[in-house]
Design an enzyme around this catalytic site. Structure first.
Site, short mmCIF file in Angstrom:
data_model
loop_
_atom_site.label_atom_id
_atom_site.label_comp_id
_atom_site.label_asym_id
_atom_site.label_seq_id
_atom_site.Cartn_x
_atom_site.Cartn_y
_atom_site.Cartn_z
N LYS A 191 0.83 -1.50 0.08
CA LYS A 191 0.27 0.20 0.21
C LYS A 191 0.96 0.89 0.33
O LYS A 191 1.26 1.61 1.03
CB LYS A 191 -1.28 -0.11 1.25
CG LYS A 191 -2.55 0.39 1.16
CD LYS A 191 -2.16 2.06 1.24
CE LYS A 191 -1.84 2.58 2.06
NZ LYS A 191 -1.91 4.34 1.63
N LYS A 195 -0.16 10.14 -1.94
CA LYS A 195 0.77 11.26 -1.94
C LYS A 195 1.45 11.34 -3.01
O LYS A 195 1.58 12.43 -4.03
CB LYS A 195 1.13 11.68 -1.13
CG LYS A 195 0.49 12.33 0.45
CD LYS A 195 1.35 13.23 1.48
CE LYS A 195 -0.43 14.12 2.11
NZ LYS A 195 -0.01 12.84 3.50
N SER A 244 4.27 7.73 10.59
CA SER A 244 4.01 8.65 11.39
C SER A 244 3.86 7.79 12.88
O SER A 244 3.34 6.94 12.54
CB SER A 244 3.05 10.14 11.48
OG SER A 244 1.80 9.62 10.87
N CYS A 299 13.16 10.93 7.60
CA CYS A 299 13.41 10.62 9.05
C CYS A 299 14.18 10.91 9.71
O CYS A 299 14.38 10.50 10.84
CB CYS A 299 12.51 8.76 9.19
SG CYS A 299 13.48 8.40 7.89
N GLU A 399 8.05 17.00 16.14
CA GLU A 399 8.59 16.82 14.43
C GLU A 399 7.70 17.54 13.49
O GLU A 399 6.44 17.56 13.34
CB GLU A 399 8.48 14.94 14.32
CG GLU A 399 8.83 14.55 13.01
CD GLU A 399 8.59 13.38 12.54
OE1 GLU A 399 8.01 13.07 12.37
OE2 GLU A 399 9.80 13.09 11.76
P1 NAD Z 1 1.94 8.82 7.53
O1 NAD Z 1 1.35 8.10 9.04
O2 NAD Z 1 0.61 10.06 7.31
O3 NAD Z 1 1.23 7.95 6.05
C1 NAD Z 1 1.79 6.73 6.63
C2 NAD Z 1 1.22 5.95 6.11
O4 NAD Z 1 -0.11 5.46 6.87
C3 NAD Z 1 0.32 6.25 4.46
O5 NAD Z 1 0.11 5.17 4.24
C4 NAD Z 1 -1.00 6.49 5.09
O6 NAD Z 1 -2.17 6.14 4.01
C5 NAD Z 1 -1.66 5.71 5.49
N1 NAD Z 1 -1.88 6.45 7.30
C6 NAD Z 1 -2.16 7.62 7.43
N2 NAD Z 1 -2.92 8.07 8.86
C7 NAD Z 1 -3.41 6.33 9.12
C8 NAD Z 1 -4.38 6.47 10.02
N3 NAD Z 1 -4.60 7.19 10.74
N4 NAD Z 1 -4.59 5.48 9.87
C9 NAD Z 1 -4.47 4.04 8.93
N5 NAD Z 1 -3.53 4.04 8.26
C10 NAD Z 1 -3.30 5.89 8.07
O7 NAD Z 1 2.98 9.29 7.56
P2 NAD Z 1 3.87 10.23 6.17
O8 NAD Z 1 3.70 11.80 6.63
O9 NAD Z 1 3.37 9.43 4.91
O10 NAD Z 1 5.81 10.22 6.68
C11 NAD Z 1 6.26 10.88 7.01
C12 NAD Z 1 6.06 10.12 8.73
O11 NAD Z 1 7.09 9.26 8.57
C13 NAD Z 1 7.44 10.81 9.29
O12 NAD Z 1 6.71 10.78 10.93
C14 NAD Z 1 8.36 10.73 9.39
O13 NAD Z 1 9.74 10.18 10.96
C15 NAD Z 1 7.92 9.41 9.66
N6 NAD Z 1 9.39 8.09 8.88
C16 NAD Z 1 9.67 7.34 9.12
C17 NAD Z 1 10.59 6.63 8.69
C18 NAD Z 1 11.59 5.16 9.96
O14 NAD Z 1 12.75 5.37 9.41
N7 NAD Z 1 11.58 5.69 11.16
C19 NAD Z 1 11.07 6.09 7.14
C20 NAD Z 1 10.36 7.34 6.89
C21 NAD Z 1 9.38 8.29 7.43
#
Ligand code: NAD
Length: 514
Positions: A191, A195, A244, A299, A399
């Site tokens: 999945k 975006k 996140s 990240c 963050e």
């Molecule tokens: P996000 O959590 O908004 O989205 C990630 C995925 O989860 C997407 O596919 C989205 O459709 C899904 N999603 C979002 N909210 C959801 C919910 N409430 N219920 C179910 N599914 C949901 O994250 P983002 O904005 O795309 O990415 C940025 C975040 O990712 C930052 O916090 C960053 O630090 C983190 N990140 C962490 C790493 C790591 O390895 N630790 C790597 C890359 C990004």
């Protein structure tokens, strides 16, 4: 095939809306969704609609899982050498299409073309590592644990696995997931981020071209509903999540309640400690690159600097170099940083900077009002620096995920380490120093999963694993490396007895001992 050329590489919207629709991949076929709900994928530098991503219907999701389930028995019995060869071919195809992939990433995500190439390359390295799966997946053997008895363990694939991706690394993060999972013999439902799904689609197409049999990799799109369906589906055995904390902890608990294993990489607030003896030029360059590169949306971005022994001299130099950075659309050759992902992300960055100012931080550099000629509607934020930061400020606790660097001061290395260890996140932390003693103390005492010593973004190569700590990770088996293989396999332990006279006339009712 869905024809990557029209929707994945062109920043211009195509003439027919239907052509811009991103298909699902189900059972080896790229199929248009029957959903009536689509989300526009916007170019963050222009707001042009690049493509439209469906909220996959429940029926389509179930079809993807059932295709993966159907493909599993024969794929798991396919020789590991054959599975490795698919990866050997895939790495070649990713290299062939590197420029196309990078252009798609820049168009949908916004980062510069050079940075987008890095995004693809760091994922490509995981595919290369998966080419050695025969060795990585090896079991263990102890001969003669009892008379004529040997015990051995094998690492078997677990079945259908799923991956849920964030927006910030559209190629690298899907490539942390499915290449390892499928080369272990699993089948997969991916999945992508809603975006920027384009790179995932191109990679899936390349995986099919490389010879991955139908149903081994499937792709579905959507947001919360499809994610919840992944958590709840009994046929999915494991979930890899990156994103996140809100989403990650929700997925971790919901999927665990269904008995699944989950690896969840989440948010970060990565600190750098700068010691007074650090090499000035190298440190200033590292801080500017790691704070503002990718518009702060990595990240592992270094978002907070703790200066030991005063920050004034450092601040002057950092501001000077930050001011010289060129903010522009990622496709422009002179761009050092592109836009942030969305208008909402830009507003959030503005709000957190403003809250910092209102709670007493000093704004040393303000990038909020930047206008990029030719891209006036882009989501640009210029390099921004706030000093006098304290641990109770919202801009410190949250963050920010934008090109914002926070400056703090500490009287000693102990104090600096203690500031960092009090932060809830533990993704990465770096120290800049020429003292081995300071570096070693930092390495030992710091509560972070990825530690840099004069290295700003210490993302490990695939023979190690990506090892977040504290609130930055949930689960116990990390992404890629040995831990990644362990995540996508379960152990079966076999005890066999082969001797000339098995048994005898006596029944032994006691627990067997040697
Ligand atoms: P996000 O959590 O908004 O989205 C990630 C995925 O989860 C997407 O596919 C989205 O459709 C899904 N999603 C979002 N909210 C959801 C919910 N409430 N219920 C179910 N599914 C949901 O994250 P983002 O904005 O795309 O990415 C940025 C975040 O990712 C930052 O916090 C960053 O630090 C983190 N990140 C962490 C790493 C790591 O390895 N630790 C790597 C890359 C990004």
């Amino acid at each position: 095939a869905f024809g990557s050329s029209h929707f994945s590489t062109s920043p211009q919207p195509s003439s027919s809306d239907h052509n811009k629709r991103v298909p699902n991949l189900i059972g080896g076929r790229f199929l248009d969704s029957k959903s009536s709900n689509f989300i526009d994928v916007l170019n963050p530098a222009t707001q042009e609609v690049v493509s439209q991503v469906p909220l996959t219907t429940d029926e389509e999701f179930k079809a993807a899982v059932s295709a993966a389930k159907k493909a599993f028995p024969s794929w798991r019995n396919t020789p590991v050498t054959t599975r490795q060869r698919v990866m050997l071919k895939l790495q070649e195809l990713i290299r062939r299409d590197m420029d196309k992939l990078a252009l798609n990433i820049t168009t949908e995500q916004g980062k510069t073309l050079k940075d987008a190439q890095g995004d693809v390359f760091r994922g490509l390295e995981v595919v290369e590592h998966a080419c050695g799966m025969g060795t990585l997946q090896m079991g263990e053997y102890v001969s003669n644990v009892s008379h004529g008895v040997d015990t051995y363990s094998v690492r078997e694939p677990i079945g259908v696995c799923a991956g849920i991706c964030p927006f910030n690394f559209p190629a690298m993060i899907p490539l942390w997931m499915f290449p390892v999972a499928v080369t272990c013999g699993n089948t997969f439902v991916l999945k992508p981020s809603e975006k920027d799904p384009g790179a995932s689609m191109m990679l899936a197409e390349l995986a099919l071209e490389a010879g991955l049999p139908e149903g081994v990799l499937n792709v579905v799109h959507g947001t919360h509903d499809v994610v919840n369906a992944i958590c709840d589906d009994d046929d999915i055995k494991a979930i890899s999540f990156v994103g996140s904390n809100v989403a990650g902890m929700h997925i971790y608990s919901r999927a665990a309640a269904k008995g699944k294993r989950v690896q969840s990489n989440m948010g970060a607030k990565n600190h750098a400690i700068v010691m007074p003896d650090a090499n000035v030029d190298a440190t200033v360059n590292a801080l500017v690159a790691a704070g503002f590169g990718a518009a702060g949306q990595r990240c592992m971005a270094l978002s907070t600097v703790v200066f030991v022994g005063g920050s004034q001299a450092w601040a002057t130099k950092i501001i000077e170099r930050a001011k010289a950075l060129k903010v522009n659309a990622g496709t422009e050759p002179d761009a050092d940083l592109g836009p942030v992902i969305s208008k909402q992300a830009k507003e959030r960055v503005h709000r957190l900077v403003q809250s910092g100012v209102e709670s007493g931080a000093r704004l040393l550099l303000d990038g909020r009002n930047i206008v990029v000629p030719g891209y006036e509607s882009g989501n640009f934020v210029g390099p921004t620096i706030l000093s006098n930061i304290t641990a109770d400020m919202e801009c410190y606790k949250e963050e920010i995920f934008g090109p914002v660097l926070l400056f703090m001061e500490a009287d000693s290395l102990e104090d600096a380490i203690s500031i960092i260890n009090k932060n809830k996140y533990g993704n990465g932390a770096s120290i800049f120093t020429t003292s081995g003693v300071a570096a070693r103390k930092f390495q030992t005492e710091i509560e972070a999963g990825q530690v840099g010593i004069n290295v700003p973004i210490p993302v490990p190569l695939p023979f190690f694993s990506f090892t977040g700590n504290k609130a930055s990770f949930a689960g116990d088996l990390n992404f890629y490396g040995k831990a990644g293989v362990n995540f996508y396999t379960q152990i079966k332990t076999i005890t066999q007895q082969w001797k000339d006279s098995v048994g005898g006339s006596k029944i032994n009712m006691a627990m067997p001992t040697s």
